[in-house]
Design an enzyme around this catalytic site. Sequence first.
Site, PDB file in Angstrom:
ATOM      1  N   HIS A  71       0.821  -1.205   0.000  1.00 37.95           N
ATOM      2  CA  HIS A  71       0.000   0.000   0.000  1.00 37.95           C
ATOM      3  C   HIS A  71       0.857   1.258   0.000  1.00 37.95           C
ATOM      4  CE1 HIS A  71      -4.287  -1.400   0.809  1.00 37.95           C
ATOM      5  NE2 HIS A  71      -3.588  -2.464   0.474  1.00 37.95           N
ATOM      6  N   SER A  81       4.897   7.081   3.292  1.00 41.32           N
ATOM      7  CA  SER A  81       3.802   8.037   3.459  1.00 41.32           C
ATOM      8  C   SER A  81       2.541   7.403   4.035  1.00 41.32           C
ATOM      9  CB  SER A  81       3.495   8.754   2.144  1.00 41.32           C
ATOM     10  OG  SER A  81       3.134   7.839   1.138  1.00 41.32           O
ATOM     11  N   PRO A 170      -6.491  -1.128  -4.815  1.00 44.39           N
ATOM     12  CA  PRO A 170      -7.747  -1.857  -4.973  1.00 44.39           C
ATOM     13  C   PRO A 170      -8.631  -1.657  -3.737  1.00 44.39           C
ATOM     14  CG  PRO A 170      -5.946  -3.367  -4.519  1.00 44.39           C
ATOM     15  CD  PRO A 170      -5.338  -2.000  -4.680  1.00 44.39           C
TER      16      PRO A 170
END
Length: 177
Positions: A71, A81, A170
């Site tokens: 991710h 981040s 997703p």
Amino acid sequence: MPRCVDAALFVLLIALHALLPVTTDAALQDGFYSINSNCTVDVEATVASVVQQYVYADRGIGAGLIRLHFHDCFVRGCDGSVLLDASPANPNPEKTSPANGGLRGLEVIQEAKRQLESLCPGTVSCADILAFSARDAARILSAWVISYRVPSGRRDGLTSSASDATQNLPPPLLTLC
């Protein structure tokens, strides 16, 4: 009837993603911290020890660390981040995106960072800790079959946006069947 993807295969696919080239401004290199800093501790061994402790207590944390790295890398590159919390200046960071629902393993990154800060203050990036953690989790979950080098020297990102995560990841309830 479609056959569901085996969980081990899924972990392998995510781990293989980590082998893809990383887009970054800095040149990554093996042994970055021993070469480019005054840090005398073995950074990767410290992270591996923390990951091992958590994954042995809960194997699901290992898959969570791999997902966390996935991710992170798919939104703004592998810059950590996804780890940034909401703040007055940025009330909607990546963590708050529905696409990041159920992220696991954040406490592992925090513990590794805490240990490394006590040994080498201001030296090791969270982005590198996250990359090492995903690699180490894949190694442990595969019974040491999956093993690959992770060059380091990533810089932590300072920008994080929930909308970027929503556009680039997703949805959380997407099935593999």
